[in-house]
Design an enzyme around this catalytic site. Structure first.
Site, PDB file in Angstrom:
ATOM      1  CG  ASP A   9      -2.312   0.672   0.891  1.00 26.26           C
ATOM      2  OD1 ASP A   9      -2.330   1.300   0.005  1.00 26.26           O
ATOM      3  OD2 ASP A   9      -3.140   0.596   1.889  1.00 26.26           O
TER       4      ASP A   9
ATOM      5  CG  ASP B 214      -9.536   2.553  -0.437  1.00 27.01           C
ATOM      6  OD1 ASP B 214      -8.884   1.438  -0.598  1.00 27.01           O
ATOM      7  OD2 ASP B 214      -8.803   3.520   0.115  1.00 27.01           O
TER       8      ASP B 214
END
Length: 725
Positions: free
Chosen positions: A475, A545
């Site tokens: 990430d 997301d």
């Protein structure tokens, strides 16, 4: 596929299955672009350069400036009279700029080499043309590479820039590709967005003002993609002309197009010069990232499938490219930071019982203060006060269940309240005398420093060596700012942006070399680093997301326009959704999540019984189409972004013997008939079983099928099986 050279007219012709790319030498000096379009047999198209109108300097030296500003060039330079966007700009130690590249020679190579340190397309079924040009005044040599593959309608371009002199100079612009062409009544397609609404397709009329897609965030960011297409005004999925380009790069980029007063179009793509300088010492060279050029005479659908084929066959290099991906469950939206070993094992047991194959432990397992975003990053050791027995204790228990294990990292970042920062505050990217800006209360590590890269690699590799990790989620949750390095000297500070990307590549390269079985999924606050450069290392990337299936329709449409469906990370989340607060049925969430790698991101132990009991059937359905998603051809049938009512797509096997279609009714319409949907990509001579009814492929594509309209947010899944001709 072939590359040929005609010495009589000094021109090269590069052929792919459906296109030709022609370039040649003008006035014994200048490398000019002649043609890129539908495949042609003749290579003598130099009349398109209008030699009687755009007269070369050897014939009309008094008008050299007019020639330089209108001739179509393959790699234009700054400062010599071409006032359009340039590819190359350099500054000498005397502070002067400008260069003039003169043709020197060429070589045709069978195959394609890789570029050390950069993601590159590869394959044996290729030919590469390398053209060398020099500027003797600057002591500069540029080698332009053009590669074509026999199975793909794409041209791969890059440049190698070498200092052949005795003095250093500074590259201030080193773009990857330029394309000069003409197209009337055209439009520009780019992609834009923001966090939780990435990759939204935009279409803009091209007039005489420049249009650009760019990033100076250190990645492409949520608001842009390293892609641009110029299309005819009537272009749709199945018809119209398309000139498209993508950059195989995960950092700051610029894609720019402009039409000059003569209606000539120039499109360039490469590293964004706003945040780039590079010092080249004597004998050193610089390689630009690769750029992909695609021409389609058959609309956007052919462009899409060309990119998909190229990436699957010639870019995604791990064995995962055609290997079935595990169906996973991630604990992030299930628990956020609030978990312990017992909770994770409770989720794992229930997930395994329902057929899920891999459990991913997301953020919060490391350091001693990672119960919120403000701590821990950089201290890559487990918090045993939170996770009793450490990662080994957890994985031992999961292994007994037969559950595979994956782990989250954010290895480019550091928090202030960590042992690493206390030991190495100089490892933070910062400008002297200034406290760098925070995002998520974190700073950026200086990846231009080899000690930093070595620390991060060994931190990650040490964990992978010690426990059975088969999946890593990498990430990156902030943009790059306050750029400065304690490691680099003053005259190399402009290299930090690019060196950071090279550092990311280096670590992921080393991980995949030492652990070839490792599945890496890249992520950056969702889809802020979804690009071809990352696909070289990770065969799948987290798309957004926002897992609301309605919001995902436009996000996934834009992503799949450029990248294979198999690369799109897509999960089922809880309802109401944590971002949109919308409620959607469990079945529709599952169908939407089958657009990609498929997984679950919720607390399976808290689902209602009727939803838990649906999971085995959802997994069985996904497994039945998993090979199609990996290898099939993608067709966009309808776009919710355009219709405002419904969305539809389908994937068809290469032999056209099986397919599936997904139809999402987003908004219902009272008192309305069923909708007729025409399918694509089938064999017109084959018969197909559709829910127990047999139709000819020609009927399905020309007459279509009827889809009953249902309530809002209702997904329908249609499977097609070929029954012979």
């Amino acid at each position: 596929m072939s590359i040929t050279y005609n010495d009589r007219i000094k021109a090269w012709k590069l052929d792919t299955p459906n296109t030709s790319y022609i370039l040649g030498v003008v006035d014994e000096k200048y490398l000019a672009h002649i043609y890129f379009g539908a495949r042609v047999e003749d290579d003598n198209l130099s009349y398109l350069l209008r030699p009687e109108e755009i007269v070369p300097p050897s014939i009309k030296p008094e008008e050299q400036l007019g020639f330089m500003d209108t001739v179509q060039l393959e790699y234009p330079c700054q400062g010599i009279g071409d006032f359009r966007e340039c590819c190359l700009a350099l500054k000498g130690e005397d502070g002067q700029t400008g260069c003039n590249l003169i043709y020197k020679g060429y070589e045709i190579i069978n195959g394609k080499g890789r570029i050390k340190g950069l993601p590159t397309c590869f394959g044996d079924n290729a030919q590469t043309l390398v053209i060398k040009m020099t500027d003797e005044i600057s002591a500069l040599e540029v080698s332009l590479s053009f590669t074509v593959f026999e199975d793909c309608d794409a041209v791969i371009r890059s440049a190698k820039i070498q200092n052949t002199g005795k003095r250093a100079f500074y590259l201030e612009r080193a773009m990857s590709a330029c394309l000069d062409f003409e197209l009337e009544n055209c439009e520009i397609i780019t992609e834009c967005g923001a966090w939780a609404r990435e990759h939204i397709i935009e279409r803009t009329k091209l007039n005489h003002a420049a249009v650009c897609a760019e990033s100076i965030r250190g990645e492409e960011g949520h608001d842009a993609m390293p892609f641009m297409a110029v299309v005819s005004g009537n272009a749709d999925q199945n018809s119209g002309e398309v000139y498209a380009t993508q950059l195989v790069y995960a950092g700051n980029f610029l894609a720019k197009v402009k039409k000059n007063p003569h209606d000539q179009i120039r499109m360039v793509i490469g590293i964004n010069p706003e945040t780039f300088t590079w010092k080249l010492e004597s004998g050193q060279s610089f390689r630009t990232p690769e750029a992909i050029l695609v021409y389609s005479a058959y609309g956007l659908g052919h462009m899409t499938r060309t990119f998909h084929d190229l990436f699957r066959n010639h870019l995604i290099r791990q064995d995962w490219v055609r290997k079935e991906r595990p169906i996973l469950i991630n604990n992030w939206e299930a628990t956020y930071f609030d978990f312990d070993k017992d909770k994770l094992l409770e989720i794992g047991r229930e997930a395994k019982k329902r057929g899920i194959e891999l459990q991913v432990l997301d953020d919060g397992w490391f350091g001693y203060n990672r119960n919120q975003p403000s701590g821990g990053l950089g201290d890559w050791y487990v918090n045993e006060a939170k996770l009793e027995g450490g990662l080994k204790g957890l994985t031992d228990e999961l292994d007994k269940m037969g559950m595979k294990f994956g782990l989250w990292f954010e290895p480019e970042m550091i928090c202030e309240d960590t042992d690493l920062y206390k030991k190495h505050p100089e490892w933070v990217v910062h400008q002297k005398g200034r406290i760098p800006a925070r995002a998520r209360d974190q700073w950026l590590l200086d990846y231009s420093n080899p000690e930093v890269r070595e620390y991060i690699f060994e931190s990650m590799a040490g964990i992978v060596r010690s426990i059975p990790v088969v999946y890593i989620k990498w990430d990156m949750n902030r943009a790059i700012s306050d750029v400065g390095s304690d490691y680099l000297p003053a005259d190399r500070q402009g290299e930090i942006w690019h060196r950071h990307v090279l550092g990311v590549y280096e670590i992921q390269e080393r991980l995949t070399e030492e652990f070839p079985y490792l599945l890496i999924e890249n992520c950056s606050s969702g889809g802020a680093r979804f690009d071809a450069g990352m696909l070289y290392y990770s065969p799948q990337i987290w798309c957004s997301d926002d897992m609301d299936p309605i919001e995902r329709l436009s996000i996934q449409e834009g992503t799949a326009m450029l990248y294979p469906v198999s690369t799109i990370g897509s999960h089922i989340a809880k309802s109401p959704n944590d971002i949109s607060w919308r409620s959607v049925s469990f079945e529709s969430r599952a169908v939407a999540a089958m657009f990609g790698t498929f997984g679950y991101e919720l607390d399976i132990t808290k689902l209602p019984k009727e939803e838990v009991e649906q999971i085995p059937g959802q997994i069985e359905r996904y497994k039945s189409i998993r090979k199609l998603i990996l290898e099939g051809n993608y067709y966009r049938l309808a776009s919710y972004r355009e219709t405002k009512e419904y969305d539809a797509y389908m994937i068809v096997s290469n032999d056209k013997k099986e397919a599936f279609m997904v139809y999402m009714q987003v908004l219902s319409k009272p008192n309305s008939l069923s909708r007729r949907v025409k399918l694509q990509g089938l064999d017109p001579e084959m018969h197909y079983d559709v829910n127990g009814v047999t139709y000819g492929g020609d009927v399905l594509m020309n007459a279509g099928i009827l889809i009953q309209r249902k309530k809002d947010f209702e997904a329908q899944f249609v499977r097609l099986k070929g029954k012979g001709k």
